[in-house]
Design a protein around this motif. Structure first.
Motif, PDB file in Angstrom:
ATOM      1  N   GLN A   1       0.824  -1.204   0.000  1.00 14.18           N
ATOM      2  CA  GLN A   1       0.000   0.000   0.000  1.00 14.18           C
ATOM      3  C   GLN A   1       0.858   1.254   0.000  1.00 14.18           C
ATOM      4  O   GLN A   1       0.418   2.320  -0.444  1.00 14.18           O
ATOM      5  CB  GLN A   1      -0.937   0.006   1.217  1.00 14.18           C
ATOM      6  CG  GLN A   1      -0.274   0.379   2.543  1.00 14.18           C
ATOM      7  CD  GLN A   1      -1.141   0.134   3.745  1.00 14.18           C
ATOM      8  OE1 GLN A   1      -1.522  -1.001   4.013  1.00 14.18           O
ATOM      9  NE2 GLN A   1      -1.474   1.191   4.473  1.00 14.18           N
ATOM     10  N   LEU A   2       2.102   1.155   0.485  1.00 16.33           N
ATOM     11  CA  LEU A   2       2.991   2.313   0.549  1.00 16.33           C
ATOM     12  C   LEU A   2       3.835   2.463  -0.714  1.00 16.33           C
ATOM     13  O   LEU A   2       4.295   3.563  -1.022  1.00 16.33           O
ATOM     14  CB  LEU A   2       3.900   2.184   1.768  1.00 16.33           C
ATOM     15  CG  LEU A   2       3.171   2.130   3.118  1.00 16.33           C
ATOM     16  CD1 LEU A   2       4.134   1.784   4.245  1.00 16.33           C
ATOM     17  CD2 LEU A   2       2.487   3.453   3.405  1.00 16.33           C
ATOM     18  N   ALA A   3       4.039   1.368  -1.431  1.00 21.26           N
ATOM     19  CA  ALA A   3       4.801   1.410  -2.689  1.00 21.26           C
ATOM     20  C   ALA A   3       4.074   0.541  -3.700  1.00 21.26           C
ATOM     21  O   ALA A   3       4.553  -0.536  -4.080  1.00 21.26           O
ATOM     22  CB  ALA A   3       6.222   0.921  -2.454  1.00 21.26           C
ATOM     23  N   PRO A   4       2.896   0.990  -4.169  1.00 21.20           N
ATOM     24  CA  PRO A   4       2.083   0.137  -5.052  1.00 21.20           C
ATOM     25  C   PRO A   4       2.701  -0.084  -6.428  1.00 21.20           C
ATOM     26  O   PRO A   4       2.389  -1.073  -7.082  1.00 21.20           O
ATOM     27  CB  PRO A   4       0.761   0.909  -5.154  1.00 21.20           C
ATOM     28  CG  PRO A   4       1.110   2.330  -4.841  1.00 21.20           C
ATOM     29  CD  PRO A   4       2.214   2.256  -3.847  1.00 21.20           C
ATOM     30  N   ARG A   5       3.569   0.821  -6.872  1.00 19.90           N
ATOM     31  CA  ARG A   5       4.222   0.644  -8.171  1.00 19.90           C
ATOM     32  C   ARG A   5       5.464  -0.228  -7.982  1.00 19.90           C
ATOM     33  O   ARG A   5       6.320   0.068  -7.138  1.00 19.90           O
ATOM     34  CB  ARG A   5       4.647   1.991  -8.742  1.00 19.90           C
ATOM     35  CG  ARG A   5       3.501   2.837  -9.264  1.00 19.90           C
ATOM     36  CD  ARG A   5       3.937   4.284  -9.509  1.00 19.90           C
ATOM     37  NE  ARG A   5       5.296   4.410 -10.026  1.00 19.90           N
ATOM     38  CZ  ARG A   5       5.637   4.311 -11.311  1.00 19.90           C
ATOM     39  NH1 ARG A   5       4.682   4.096 -12.228  1.00 19.90           N
ATOM     40  NH2 ARG A   5       6.885   4.455 -11.695  1.00 19.90           N
ATOM     41  N   PRO A   6       5.605  -1.297  -8.732  1.00 20.45           N
ATOM     42  CA  PRO A   6       6.782  -2.160  -8.566  1.00 20.45           C
ATOM     43  C   PRO A   6       8.090  -1.460  -8.892  1.00 20.45           C
ATOM     44  O   PRO A   6       9.159  -1.924  -8.486  1.00 20.45           O
ATOM     45  CB  PRO A   6       6.513  -3.320  -9.531  1.00 20.45           C
ATOM     46  CG  PRO A   6       5.492  -2.813 -10.492  1.00 20.45           C
ATOM     47  CD  PRO A   6       4.666  -1.819  -9.745  1.00 20.45           C
ATOM     48  N   GLU A   7       8.010  -0.322  -9.594  1.00 21.34           N
ATOM     49  CA  GLU A   7       9.227   0.416  -9.926  1.00 21.34           C
ATOM     50  C   GLU A   7       9.736   1.251  -8.755  1.00 21.34           C
ATOM     51  O   GLU A   7      10.892   1.707  -8.749  1.00 21.34           O
ATOM     52  CB  GLU A   7       8.991   1.340 -11.125  1.00 21.34           C
ATOM     53  CG  GLU A   7       8.609   0.628 -12.412  1.00 21.34           C
ATOM     54  CD  GLU A   7       7.114   0.317 -12.485  1.00 21.34           C
ATOM     55  OE1 GLU A   7       6.371   0.754 -11.568  1.00 21.34           O
ATOM     56  OE2 GLU A   7       6.694  -0.351 -13.447  1.00 21.34           O
ATOM     57  N   THR A   8       8.878   1.496  -7.773  1.00 23.55           N
ATOM     58  CA  THR A   8       9.255   2.352  -6.648  1.00 23.55           C
ATOM     59  C   THR A   8      10.347   1.680  -5.811  1.00 23.55           C
ATOM     60  O   THR A   8      10.194   0.529  -5.393  1.00 23.55           O
ATOM     61  CB  THR A   8       8.040   2.641  -5.752  1.00 23.55           C
ATOM     62  OG1 THR A   8       7.034   3.284  -6.528  1.00 23.55           O
ATOM     63  CG2 THR A   8       8.430   3.518  -4.573  1.00 23.55           C
ATOM     64  N   ARG A   9      11.421   2.394  -5.583  1.00 23.76           N
ATOM     65  CA  ARG A   9      12.487   1.854  -4.735  1.00 23.76           C
ATOM     66  C   ARG A   9      12.082   2.006  -3.271  1.00 23.76           C
ATOM     67  O   ARG A   9      11.656   3.086  -2.838  1.00 23.76           O
ATOM     68  CB  ARG A   9      13.811   2.570  -4.980  1.00 23.76           C
ATOM     69  CG  ARG A   9      14.941   2.109  -4.047  1.00 23.76           C
ATOM     70  CD  ARG A   9      16.273   2.733  -4.398  1.00 23.76           C
ATOM     71  NE  ARG A   9      16.764   2.255  -5.672  1.00 23.76           N
ATOM     72  CZ  ARG A   9      17.421   1.102  -5.836  1.00 23.76           C
ATOM     73  NH1 ARG A   9      17.633   0.310  -4.801  1.00 23.76           N
ATOM     74  NH2 ARG A   9      17.833   0.740  -7.034  1.00 23.76           N
ATOM     75  N   VAL A  10      12.229   0.932  -2.507  1.00 25.63           N
ATOM     76  CA  VAL A  10      11.925   0.934  -1.080  1.00 25.63           C
ATOM     77  C   VAL A  10      13.237   0.966  -0.309  1.00 25.63           C
ATOM     78  O   VAL A  10      14.120   0.125  -0.529  1.00 25.63           O
ATOM     79  CB  VAL A  10      11.107  -0.308  -0.684  1.00 25.63           C
ATOM     80  CG1 VAL A  10      10.882  -0.328   0.829  1.00 25.63           C
ATOM     81  CG2 VAL A  10       9.777  -0.323  -1.428  1.00 25.63           C
ATOM     82  N   ILE A  11      13.354   1.944   0.569  1.00 25.43           N
ATOM     83  CA  ILE A  11      14.544   2.060   1.417  1.00 25.43           C
ATOM     84  C   ILE A  11      14.104   1.894   2.864  1.00 25.43           C
ATOM     85  O   ILE A  11      13.173   2.561   3.324  1.00 25.43           O
ATOM     86  CB  ILE A  11      15.239   3.415   1.219  1.00 25.43           C
ATOM     87  CG1 ILE A  11      15.754   3.519  -0.223  1.00 25.43           C
ATOM     88  CG2 ILE A  11      16.378   3.594   2.216  1.00 25.43           C
ATOM     89  CD1 ILE A  11      16.268   4.890  -0.586  1.00 25.43           C
ATOM     90  N   VAL A  12      14.757   0.995   3.582  1.00 29.94           N
ATOM     91  CA  VAL A  12      14.421   0.709   4.972  1.00 29.94           C
ATOM     92  C   VAL A  12      15.542   1.242   5.851  1.00 29.94           C
ATOM     93  O   VAL A  12      16.724   0.993   5.597  1.00 29.94           O
ATOM     94  CB  VAL A  12      14.244  -0.807   5.203  1.00 29.94           C
ATOM     95  CG1 VAL A  12      13.897  -1.079   6.665  1.00 29.94           C
ATOM     96  CG2 VAL A  12      13.162  -1.357   4.283  1.00 29.94           C
ATOM     97  N   ASN A  13      15.162   1.967   6.897  1.00 30.20           N
ATOM     98  CA  ASN A  13      16.183   2.499   7.800  1.00 30.20           C
ATOM     99  C   ASN A  13      15.847   2.214   9.247  1.00 30.20           C
ATOM    100  O   ASN A  13      14.699   1.956   9.609  1.00 30.20           O
ATOM    101  CB  ASN A  13      16.368   4.001   7.608  1.00 30.20           C
ATOM    102  CG  ASN A  13      15.338   4.831   8.352  1.00 30.20           C
ATOM    103  OD1 ASN A  13      14.249   5.058   7.833  1.00 30.20           O
ATOM    104  ND2 ASN A  13      15.666   5.290   9.542  1.00 30.20           N
ATOM    105  N   CYS A  14      16.880   2.263  10.072  1.00 30.61           N
ATOM    106  CA  CYS A  14      16.721   2.295  11.526  1.00 30.61           C
ATOM    107  C   CYS A  14      17.743   3.310  12.033  1.00 30.61           C
ATOM    108  O   CYS A  14      18.176   4.177  11.267  1.00 30.61           O
ATOM    109  CB  CYS A  14      16.897   0.907  12.146  1.00 30.61           C
ATOM    110  SG  CYS A  14      18.553   0.211  11.972  1.00 30.61           S
ATOM    111  N   ALA A  15      18.143   3.216  13.288  1.00 28.38           N
ATOM    112  CA  ALA A  15      19.121   4.159  13.809  1.00 28.38           C
ATOM    113  C   ALA A  15      20.541   3.725  13.505  1.00 28.38           C
ATOM    114  O   ALA A  15      21.424   4.566  13.299  1.00 28.38           O
ATOM    115  CB  ALA A  15      18.943   4.327  15.313  1.00 28.38           C
ATOM    116  N   GLY A  16      20.759   2.404  13.488  1.00 24.39           N
ATOM    117  CA  GLY A  16      22.085   1.890  13.198  1.00 24.39           C
ATOM    118  C   GLY A  16      22.041   0.933  12.027  1.00 24.39           C
ATOM    119  O   GLY A  16      21.909   1.338  10.877  1.00 24.39           O
ATOM    120  N   ARG A  17      22.084  -0.374  12.338  1.00 23.70           N
ATOM    121  CA  ARG A  17      22.176  -1.342  11.258  1.00 23.70           C
ATOM    122  C   ARG A  17      21.130  -2.466  11.363  1.00 23.70           C
ATOM    123  O   ARG A  17      20.543  -2.863  10.364  1.00 23.70           O
ATOM    124  CB  ARG A  17      23.586  -1.959  11.256  1.00 23.70           C
ATOM    125  CG  ARG A  17      24.663  -0.965  10.870  1.00 23.70           C
ATOM    126  CD  ARG A  17      26.063  -1.586  10.927  1.00 23.70           C
ATOM    127  NE  ARG A  17      26.177  -2.832  10.186  1.00 23.70           N
ATOM    128  CZ  ARG A  17      26.319  -2.912   8.872  1.00 23.70           C
ATOM    129  NH1 ARG A  17      26.344  -1.808   8.136  1.00 23.70           N
ATOM    130  NH2 ARG A  17      26.445  -4.094   8.279  1.00 23.70           N
TER     131      ARG A  17
END
Length: 577
Positions: free
Chosen positions: A207-223
């Motif tokens: 629902q947040l990236a419905p287009r398969p072309e959209t790049r998804v970047i996942v972050n936290c505070a460290g690793r």
């Protein structure tokens, strides 16, 4: 495999011996506690026998040095936390400190609470080190080490902070998903980031990236959470390109880039997951769980395990805290899946225990279980839970109050009566009663607000605090709600003949009564109001926006070295699918 939770391998030669604590109190006889060596604990970990290795120091010294699978259960909070964290009373418990003299006191308290198999680590932390045991630092070391192992073996895709910033500056087709708790995201976040705690990623990403072309970047505070979150999406086979933000907000800051603060964008702001997206997520999550050898359970098995005196069974609801509070299975505690994977040592300190997970969608429990299984846990997903089971409302704190152990009777004082006593103390001289307030809340809460004239005190340093504070004609003990302070009244009364009182309702009741509060670490006269050092919580190098660059870099360097430490330790039992 047959498990014998409270025994050790027959071929392990151990000269366990008893040590007299020399401690006794009214109505409670002196006890002796067995001492167990490092080699014995190592053998039990390798055979996956149940074991709770407890470091009873405060969190800051614990974070400086501890064994990999040690769990921090400070002496200060044993009565409040032990029942939820160590639910089976005949669990084998090994207690240690680093020479502070806390371990024997903690063992005595645990036995008084009904734990029947309490032992001491021979030589404490120094004995572990001298025997060749590997020493880890920081908090949540098992999970962070596992995350580094995942990255090393799967080469989880990642982008540097400058690369991500360039994409954002160019208005590229990209979405940034913050896998931490909302409170952490709200404190500081990547520009345009959306709060999507780790267990929600596979369920919400479409629902947040419905287009398969959209790049998804996942972050936290460290690793760790960015690695686990990114790899979750990769494992689930989403069509989008996915990358972790390498080194999280630490990497962003070290690159000289500015973080946002106070942001509130959450996945729920973007609508609900469609039936089709949910079905795809369910299929993918089940496939990942099966690949990780997650086991299945039903309500009959759950009932049987609840009554099993030989095994510990943790039961966790991995949905959001809000969903849990609105209705949950009565037998389950709230443990949002992303944080559960991040904080296994806190949520499940009994290594070798059984874990059962539940949700209401078939996605979050399976994805969380897939990671716990790879971390060496025997983990099940409860398959037959439905709306008819979600009958209990409230939080963990609400549920835990009913299970708190009884405290000895105490003399109490109402907030306004305490205010009158303090007024009578002015002007203070030797001929007038002097009221001394000891506040056992967290040091962070104390600095934020406390009763004027109160002293911050750690229970583990109570005797020392008496020497640092003025002579009193009466003591009043408080904390946020006085739940913890109630158990400390008898501790203090054993150290002094001066009357000791409990503030009814704690500092919260004082505030609710409209009485004055002050903030900071200093008294009106400029002296410190801290009768104990602020070691109750370890300041994470990735928290806040004012950490020294050297501390952040040192933290990253430590994380990079965790895979080598896992090899040296050799007890982890991790695998990576």
């Amino acid at each position: 495999m047959t498990r014998t939770p409270t025994s050790f391998p027959e071929d392990t030669i151990i000269d366990a011996h008893a040590v007299d604590t020399g401690l006794s109190d009214s109505g409670f006889s002196t006890h002796s506690f067995q001492q167990i060596r490092y080699q014995q604990i190592r053998a039990a970990l390798l055979q996956r026998q149940e074991l709770a290795l407890l470091d009873v120091r405060e969190e800051a010294p614990f974070a400086e040095a501890h064994p990999l699978f040690a769990a921090n259960l400070p002496l200060s909070r044993i009565e409040l936390d032990s029942a939820a964290r160590i639910p089976r009373r005949n669990t084998l418990i090994v207690v240690y400190d680093d020479g502070e003299g806390l371990a024997i006191d903690a063992a005595r308290r645990l036995r008084r609470l009904g734990y029947s198999d309490v032992t001491l680590l021979e030589g404490g932390l120094a004995g572990w080190r001298e025997a060749g045991g590997e020493i880890f630092r920081d908090v949540n070391a098992p999970s962070k080490a596992f995350g580094e192992l995942v990255d090393a073996q799967r080469h989880t895709p990642s982008l540097s902070a400058p690369e991500v910033k360039a994409l954002l500056d160019a208005d590229a087709d990209v979405v940034v998903l913050d896998a931490r708790r909302f409170e952490e995201y709200n404190m500081m976040s990547i520009p345009n980031g959306i709060s999507v705690p780790g267990a929600e990623l596979v369920l919400r990403v479409r629902q947040l990236a419905p287009r398969p072309e959209t790049r998804v970047i996942v972050n936290c505070a460290g690793r760790t959470r960015s690695i686990i979150g990114t790899q979750s999406l990769v494992n689930a086979g989403i069509p989008n390109p996915v990358s972790a933000l390498r080194n999280g907000t630490i990497g962003w800051t070290l690159a000289g880039q500015t973080l946002d603060t106070g942001k509130t964008r959450q996945f729920a702001d973007f609508g609900t997951t469609s039936a089709d997206d949910r079905a795809q997520a369910q299929r993918a999550a089940r496939q990942v769980a099966d690949q990780a050898r997650v086991l299945r359970a039903d309500s009959d098995a759950l009932t049987q395990w609840k009554n099993d005196p030989t095994r510990t069974t943790y039961r966790f609801d991995v949905r959001t805290p809000e969903e849990y509070a609105s209705g949950h299975h009565p037998d389950f505690r709230s443990a949002p899946g992303g944080q559960l994977v991040q904080e296994t040592d806190h949520a499940a300190p009994v290594r070798g225990a059984r874990i059962v997970l539940t949700d209401d969608d078939g996605v979050r429990a399976n994805m969380t279980a897939s990671w716990l299984a790879q971390m060496g846990w025997e983990v099940f997903v409860l398959d037959d839970v439905g709306p008819q089971n979600l009958t209990q409302c409230g939080s963990n704190a609400d549920n835990d109050k009913a299970s708190l152990p009884p405290a000895l009777p105490v003399n109490s004082v109402a907030p306004r009566t305490l205010a009158a006593w303090l007024e009578q103390d002015l002007p203070r001289d030797a001929s007038q009663a002097k009221t001394v307030i000891f506040d056992f809340t967290s040091s962070a809460n104390f600095v934020k607000q406390h009763i004027p004239g109160a002293w911050f005190v750690l229970r583990s340093q109570l005797a020392a605090a008496l020497d640092k504070t003025p002579l009193a004609s009466r003591y009043v003990l408080t904390c946020n709600t006085s739940l913890l302070a109630r158990y400390i009244v008898s501790d203090l009364q054993a150290l002094t003949k001066t009357p000791v009182f409990l503030l009814e309702g704690g500092t919260s009741a004082w505030v609710a009564a409209g009485l004055p509060q002050v903030a900071g670490e200093a008294t009106d006269a400029g002296a410190t109001a801290l009768a104990s050092p602020r070691i109750d919580r370890y300041r994470r190098p990735y928290e806040g926006t004012d950490n020294p660059a050297a501390a952040m870099q040192a933290y990253l360097d430590w994380e990079y070295g965790l895979v080598d430490q896992l090899t040296l330790d050799g007890t982890h039992g991790f695998f990576v699918i």
